[in-house]
Structures are given as C-alpha cells and as structure tokens.
Scaffold this motif. Sequence first.
Motif, short mmCIF file in Angstrom:
data_model
loop_
_atom_site.label_atom_id
_atom_site.label_comp_id
_atom_site.label_asym_id
_atom_site.label_seq_id
_atom_site.Cartn_x
_atom_site.Cartn_y
_atom_site.Cartn_z
N CYS A 38 -23.15 -92.46 6.49
CA CYS A 38 -22.61 -92.23 5.34
C CYS A 38 -21.38 -91.32 5.76
O CYS A 38 -20.99 -90.87 6.98
CB CYS A 38 -23.38 -91.30 4.76
SG CYS A 38 -22.73 -90.45 3.11
N SER A 40 -20.35 -88.85 4.79
CA SER A 40 -20.57 -87.38 5.17
C SER A 40 -21.02 -87.40 6.66
O SER A 40 -20.67 -86.28 7.33
CB SER A 40 -21.63 -86.97 4.51
OG SER A 40 -21.30 -87.08 2.88
N HIS A 60 -28.80 -88.87 6.68
CA HIS A 60 -29.57 -88.32 5.73
C HIS A 60 -29.97 -89.29 4.52
O HIS A 60 -30.32 -89.29 3.38
CB HIS A 60 -28.89 -87.22 4.88
CG HIS A 60 -27.14 -87.65 4.54
ND1 HIS A 60 -26.55 -87.32 5.50
CD2 HIS A 60 -26.96 -88.52 3.56
CE1 HIS A 60 -25.28 -87.84 4.90
NE2 HIS A 60 -25.45 -88.68 4.12
N GLU A 61 -29.92 -90.75 4.98
CA GLU A 61 -29.91 -91.81 3.92
C GLU A 61 -31.29 -92.52 4.58
O GLU A 61 -31.03 -93.14 5.75
CB GLU A 61 -28.83 -92.49 3.89
CG GLU A 61 -27.62 -91.52 3.05
CD GLU A 61 -26.50 -92.33 2.69
OE1 GLU A 61 -26.44 -93.98 3.00
OE2 GLU A 61 -25.45 -91.91 2.34
N ASP A 153 -28.34 -91.66 -2.17
CA ASP A 153 -27.25 -90.78 -1.80
C ASP A 153 -26.08 -91.46 -2.80
O ASP A 153 -25.77 -91.29 -3.85
CB ASP A 153 -26.90 -90.70 -0.55
CG ASP A 153 -25.65 -89.94 0.05
OD1 ASP A 153 -25.00 -89.48 -0.98
OD2 ASP A 153 -25.35 -89.41 0.73
ZN ZN Z 1 -24.63 -89.71 2.33
#
Ligand code: ZN
Length: 347
Positions: A38, A40, A60-61, A153
């Motif tokens: 991502c 992020s 986090h995905e 997300d």
């Molecule tokens: Zn993300």
Amino acid sequence: MYGITFRDLKKVAYEQIADPKILAPTDAIVKVHLTAVCGSDLHVFHGRECGLDCGTVMGHEFVGEVLEVGKEVNKLKKGMKVASPFTTSCGVCYFCTSGLTARCVHSQLYGWVQNGKGLHGGQAEYVRVPMADASLYVYDDSVSDRQALLAGDVLSTGFFCAEMANIRPERVYVVIGCGPVGLMAVLGAKHFGAEQVYAIDQVPERLEMAQKLGGIPLALDQNPWAKIQEITKGIGADGVLEAVGSKRAGQLAFELVRPGGIISTVGVHTSPNFAFSPAQAYDKNLTYRIGRCPARHYMERLMPKMQELPFDPSVIVSHEMSLSKGVEAYDLFDAKQDGVLKVVLRP
Ligand code: ZN
Ligand code: NAD
C-alpha cells in the motif's frame, strides 16, 4: 513462516520469522491467501513515518482463512474465508458502534510494532488478529479474494474520501493522486452520483485508469488550476478529494477548491504543518475533512454490494507476485514504473 520485514530505511527483507501464536483468547490466526503493498507502506519505507522496530512484519492488507481461534472466539471457525480491515476493532465501544471503527479504543494498526509493542503485519504466511470476531469480515464466493483485499483498505478509503466530500451529481469534483486510493475515490465519487470527477496525477497509466473508472484525466504538469478555473467559470471545484499526503498536494487542493467548498483528505500527511494557514482557510470558508478510514465499517457496507459498483475495483490490480518477490514488489510499487498500480502478493 516467511514474511516481509522492515529492516531499515528503504530496506525490507523476505525472511524466515517466528509463526504468530494466539496471545489472547479473542485472537485468531489467519493463513494468508493474498496480501498487498500500500502507499502507506511507502511512508514507512521512506522514513516519512518512523519508529518501527527492525524486524516488524510489514503490511496491513490481507485476506485468508481462519487457521486457529482462541477460546473466546465464537463466530469464526477454522476454514472460514476472512478479509481484514487495516486496523483491528472491538465492535462494541463508542467509536465502533458509531461507525468510526478506525478510532476503536482498542484499535491496532497491522504492521506497526514500536519498542516491542504493537501488531505485526499481513505480508506474511500467517498473521495474528486480535479481537478476531469483530475485526474480521467473513466472505463467500460472491466476492473475489482481490475484491475482498481491496475492501479492507483502498476501496473503503476511496469511498470514505468520496463520502466526506458530500457528493452531489451536478457539482464539480477533483481527485488529487491516482494511486490505488485516488482511483477508488474516483470510483466512489462516481458511485455516489458525481457527473464530473477530474483526476490529477503525473503518471500516464494512472491517468488512463482514472479515465477508465469514469474520471476526467488532468496531467499535473499541465496547469490543472487553470483548467478547473475554466471549467467552473472562475469559481473553483466544489470538492477536492486528496489522496496523496504531501504538502504540494495539500496546497493544490487548497488552490482548486472554491470558497465554501470541501477538501476531503485521506492522504497520510507526515509534515507537522498544514499546507495552508488558518487565515487562508477562513478566507475561503473552507470545510476540511481528514482522517483514517473506518474500513471495518465500510466493509460491512461495500462487501454485499461489490457486484453493484460501477466497475470491478480489482481492475486496478496490475501485478500479482509471489510473497517471496516482496522486496522487488516494494521497489516496483515505489518506482511507479512498468504500469504498476496495485501489487498483490501470494504466499
Ligand atoms: Zn493500505
Ligand atoms: P500511491 O503512492 O500509489 O499513490 C499516490 C499517487 O499520487 C501517485 O500516483 C503519485 O504519482 C500521485 N502524486 C504524487 N504527488 C502528487 C501531486 N502533487 N499531485 C497529484 N498527484 C500526485 O499511494 P496510494 O496507495 O494510492 O495511497 C495514497 C495515500 O493514501 C497515501 O498517503 C496513503 O498513506 C494514504 N492512505 C490513507 C488511508 C486512510 O485511511 N486515510 C488509507 C490508505 C492509504
């Protein structure tokens, strides 16, 4: 197990790490089927966000299947297909019950371990999920793994960004940044009925994808301000959806929005200052909305409607690679070359 870990500035590694274990009776262990890189993750990668312990599992995905559950997990059973939002949530606190799951009082962000505390990420073969009954979303074959992954997300974040911009069909909207999040904001704005959604970026393939999703591409280097002024007869855009997270993008959003308009920001800003001053905001009667997407809340809304969206969001997935190629995936996604848009990794 194997996973992608944070080592240092611009340095991640694919390495063998300890398998996650159930630590609390409300935990579950998920076997990851698909994970992703991502925008992020790039903030951490470049050191714009710092503090992460060396060895933290990134990402986090992810989606996968339930492998093991703690004693107090009631809803989830071994073998269920689950998607995760990028933060965990308890489902019962004030914020969870009012739709702001990203601000759950027990919330944790995956892929963030600092001074030994926090939660490892999803770019791995297995991941520990706290408060698993409430955090995870169980899905069936009506939704593909890629769609479920994006719902955790970027799809949710794009819709959140669009919703904060208060979309009205006849108004003029501008999305700044056509990365995965910005593209999903274009999709969201179209879904909520916007007729004119201009989309700004500097990467030709991303502008092409924005157009495919119903946006009107505007190249960053071709004076988007003049174009928006011309279109709106000198008034400015009704809403600007900012999905970059840089001072330059924040300033552009401010320049493009009309007096009384809305800037909706989902880009993660790492600068200590706003891109414009309180006096400038006053002089524009600005509404500024910003924040982390309550993705768990949006999943509840988006997952059952996945097939009704104007486009299949998974068209933005440009590359699928093996998790073992995760280091290359970071370099590729960061370089924004080879038509890369969204990179998914399969353990
Ligand atoms: Zn993300
Ligand atoms: P990305 O890096 O792939 O996309 C950013 C895009 O912006 C790129 O296409 C880049 O070319 C473009 N860009 C850069 N500067 C620009 C400028 N001045 N004007 C116009 N375009 C510009 O990242 P992404 O995955 O799409 O994420 C975008 C942002 O959203 C990141 O800051 C990320 O951290 C953030 N994010 C926030 C949330 C949230 O909950 N608020 C959730 C997910 C991601």
